[in-house]
Write a protein that holds these residues in place. Sequence first.
Motif, mmCIF file in Angstrom:
data_model
loop_
_atom_site.group_PDB
_atom_site.id
_atom_site.type_symbol
_atom_site.label_atom_id
_atom_site.label_comp_id
_atom_site.label_asym_id
_atom_site.label_seq_id
_atom_site.Cartn_x
_atom_site.Cartn_y
_atom_site.Cartn_z
ATOM 1 N N CYS A 123 -24.545 27.642 -14.873
ATOM 2 C CA CYS A 123 -24.250 28.704 -13.914
ATOM 3 C C CYS A 123 -23.462 29.835 -14.578
ATOM 4 C CB CYS A 123 -23.457 28.145 -12.734
ATOM 5 S SG CYS A 123 -24.422 27.048 -11.662
ATOM 6 N N ALA A 124 -22.668 29.479 -15.570
ATOM 7 C CA ALA A 124 -21.855 30.482 -16.262
ATOM 8 C C ALA A 124 -22.689 31.343 -17.200
ATOM 9 C CB ALA A 124 -20.740 29.798 -17.046
ATOM 10 N N ILE A 125 -23.682 30.724 -17.831
ATOM 11 C CA ILE A 125 -24.522 31.447 -18.789
ATOM 12 C C ILE A 125 -25.989 31.213 -18.413
ATOM 13 C CG2 ILE A 125 -25.001 31.855 -21.236
ATOM 14 C CD1 ILE A 125 -22.371 30.565 -21.903
ATOM 15 N N PRO A 126 -26.437 31.821 -17.308
ATOM 16 C CA PRO A 126 -27.811 31.601 -16.850
ATOM 17 C C PRO A 126 -28.808 32.467 -17.620
ATOM 18 C CG PRO A 126 -26.725 33.129 -15.390
ATOM 19 C CD PRO A 126 -25.691 32.726 -16.416
ATOM 20 N N SER A 127 -30.069 32.097 -17.497
ATOM 21 C CA SER A 127 -31.148 32.954 -17.979
ATOM 22 C C SER A 127 -31.542 33.890 -16.845
ATOM 23 C CB SER A 127 -32.357 32.111 -18.404
ATOM 24 O OG SER A 127 -32.003 31.157 -19.387
ATOM 25 N N LEU A 128 -31.925 35.119 -17.161
ATOM 26 C CA LEU A 128 -32.324 36.054 -16.109
ATOM 27 C C LEU A 128 -33.589 35.580 -15.410
ATOM 28 C CD1 LEU A 128 -31.613 39.507 -17.804
ATOM 29 C CD2 LEU A 128 -30.222 38.268 -16.123
ATOM 30 N N SER A 129 -34.477 34.968 -16.161
ATOM 31 C CA SER A 129 -35.707 34.419 -15.587
ATOM 32 C C SER A 129 -36.132 33.203 -16.394
ATOM 33 C CB SER A 129 -36.823 35.458 -15.562
ATOM 34 O OG SER A 129 -37.174 35.835 -16.881
ATOM 35 N N ILE A 130 -36.779 32.261 -15.737
ATOM 36 C CA ILE A 130 -37.261 31.053 -16.406
ATOM 37 C C ILE A 130 -38.634 30.674 -15.870
ATOM 38 C CG2 ILE A 130 -34.933 30.134 -16.780
ATOM 39 C CD1 ILE A 130 -35.521 28.168 -14.433
ATOM 40 N N SER A 131 -39.335 29.859 -16.616
ATOM 41 C CA SER A 131 -40.554 29.216 -16.139
ATOM 42 C C SER A 131 -40.289 27.717 -16.126
ATOM 43 C CB SER A 131 -41.734 29.533 -17.054
ATOM 44 O OG SER A 131 -41.466 29.124 -18.387
ATOM 45 N N HIS A 132 -41.142 26.955 -15.434
ATOM 46 C CA HIS A 132 -40.959 25.509 -15.393
ATOM 47 C C HIS A 132 -42.329 24.842 -15.438
ATOM 48 C CE1 HIS A 132 -39.649 21.494 -14.213
ATOM 49 N NE2 HIS A 132 -38.420 21.883 -14.502
ATOM 50 N N PRO A 133 -42.462 23.763 -16.223
ATOM 51 C CA PRO A 133 -43.772 23.112 -16.353
ATOM 52 C C PRO A 133 -44.326 22.546 -15.058
ATOM 53 C CG PRO A 133 -42.025 21.803 -17.393
ATOM 54 C CD PRO A 133 -41.439 23.140 -17.094
ATOM 55 N N PHE A 134 -43.480 22.285 -14.062
ATOM 56 C CA PHE A 134 -43.968 21.783 -12.781
ATOM 57 C C PHE A 134 -44.578 22.892 -11.923
ATOM 58 C CE2 PHE A 134 -40.808 17.973 -12.612
ATOM 59 C CZ PHE A 134 -41.530 17.354 -13.615
ATOM 60 N N VAL A 186 -28.978 30.390 -7.716
ATOM 61 C CA VAL A 186 -30.288 29.744 -7.586
ATOM 62 C C VAL A 186 -31.312 30.453 -8.461
ATOM 63 C CG1 VAL A 186 -30.936 31.191 -5.607
ATOM 64 C CG2 VAL A 186 -32.027 28.951 -5.902
ATOM 65 N N TYR A 187 -32.290 29.698 -8.896
ATOM 66 C CA TYR A 187 -33.489 30.279 -9.505
ATOM 67 C C TYR A 187 -34.562 30.310 -8.425
ATOM 68 C CZ TYR A 187 -31.595 30.052 -14.235
ATOM 69 O OH TYR A 187 -30.840 30.251 -15.372
ATOM 70 N N HIS A 188 -35.088 31.502 -8.146
ATOM 71 C CA HIS A 188 -36.014 31.692 -7.027
ATOM 72 C C HIS A 188 -37.312 32.334 -7.498
ATOM 73 C CE1 HIS A 188 -37.477 32.740 -3.033
ATOM 74 N NE2 HIS A 188 -37.606 33.990 -3.425
ATOM 75 N N CYS A 189 -38.432 31.777 -7.031
ATOM 76 C CA CYS A 189 -39.740 32.385 -7.282
ATOM 77 C C CYS A 189 -40.147 33.166 -6.050
ATOM 78 C CB CYS A 189 -40.785 31.319 -7.608
ATOM 79 S SG CYS A 189 -42.451 32.008 -7.834
ATOM 80 N N LYS A 190 -40.201 34.463 -6.169
ATOM 81 C CA LYS A 190 -40.492 35.322 -5.023
ATOM 82 C C LYS A 190 -41.905 35.126 -4.503
ATOM 83 C CE LYS A 190 -40.214 40.147 -3.534
ATOM 84 N NZ LYS A 190 -39.889 41.546 -3.955
ATOM 85 N N SER A 191 -42.870 34.932 -5.401
ATOM 86 C CA SER A 191 -44.265 34.821 -4.973
ATOM 87 C C SER A 191 -44.562 33.500 -4.270
ATOM 88 C CB SER A 191 -45.205 34.990 -6.177
ATOM 89 O OG SER A 191 -44.946 33.986 -7.143
ATOM 90 N N CYS A 192 -43.930 32.412 -4.700
ATOM 91 C CA CYS A 192 -44.205 31.090 -4.125
ATOM 92 C C CYS A 192 -43.117 30.613 -3.168
ATOM 93 C CB CYS A 192 -44.382 30.063 -5.231
ATOM 94 S SG CYS A 192 -45.769 30.390 -6.336
ATOM 95 N N GLY A 193 -41.936 31.197 -3.265
ATOM 96 C CA GLY A 193 -40.848 30.801 -2.380
ATOM 97 C C GLY A 193 -40.112 29.552 -2.817
ATOM 98 N N PHE A 194 -40.373 29.078 -4.031
ATOM 99 C CA PHE A 194 -39.689 27.893 -4.517
ATOM 100 C C PHE A 194 -38.281 28.238 -5.009
ATOM 101 C CE2 PHE A 194 -44.130 26.247 -5.704
ATOM 102 C CZ PHE A 194 -44.285 25.642 -4.466
#
Length: 239
Positions: free
Chosen positions: A52-63, A94-102
């Motif tokens: 949380c202190a050093i997050p990535s601006l965006s990420i992908s996930h294999p799932f 939180v990490y949020h996907c705008k297109s899928c809502g996850f």
Amino acid sequence: MKYTEISHFSHPQHILKFEYTEVPFKCDGCKEVGIGSRYRCAFCDFDLHFHCAIPSLSISHPFYTKCSFQFLSRPPGDIPRYCNACEKDVRGFVYHCKSCGFDLHPCCAKLPTVLDDGEVKLYLYRKVSAPCHRCGRKGRSWSYRSGCKKYNLHVACVREMLVENWHELYFGYGKGTRRLETRLPSLKNTLQTPHKRSKGKVKKCCEMAGLALQFVISAVLGDPTTLIAGVIGTLMSRG
């Protein structure tokens, strides 16, 4: 990369210092429990998980191969949201996907997909058909599964164990914070049950799964590089 001190947008008035703690804390970023590595302002009693202190601006996930998750300091919109990994409420970072809502808690998003001790591996699954070793139910959330496919543990159940035992973990047994132990006899015995019919011989994979579970809980707590043996001993002895 690990920094000794950082400044953070969520606490601009003071520098946050990196430290290690054996006492559970509540992350002021994602609002979830943590232990081990953290960034802290002792003056304000303000804590952040490493992720949380050093997050990535965006990420992908294999799932979620079609998703792009963006880091947000608060859940989007006005409706309640939950983490798709552990199924617990999202109340902060939180990490949020705008297109899928996850949505994914930062620590859940960073859970290692494979836990490997050099001999046996545990794999992170989005969903498994077998019941969870802790709750006995199927498919509630992401799970870690042993290579023998006899042992499963929901990520959600790890979080529930932490919440249920928060007071004891923090205050110990009436004498302040207790010293973390290094042995897990109750956990080891519990993990023998999937192989009862093996003529009393415990399968190597489940013995190692018990050790790897230390990393599972540490990862959910936000510190996948640290063994929190005493915490696991306390949690699983109540199983």
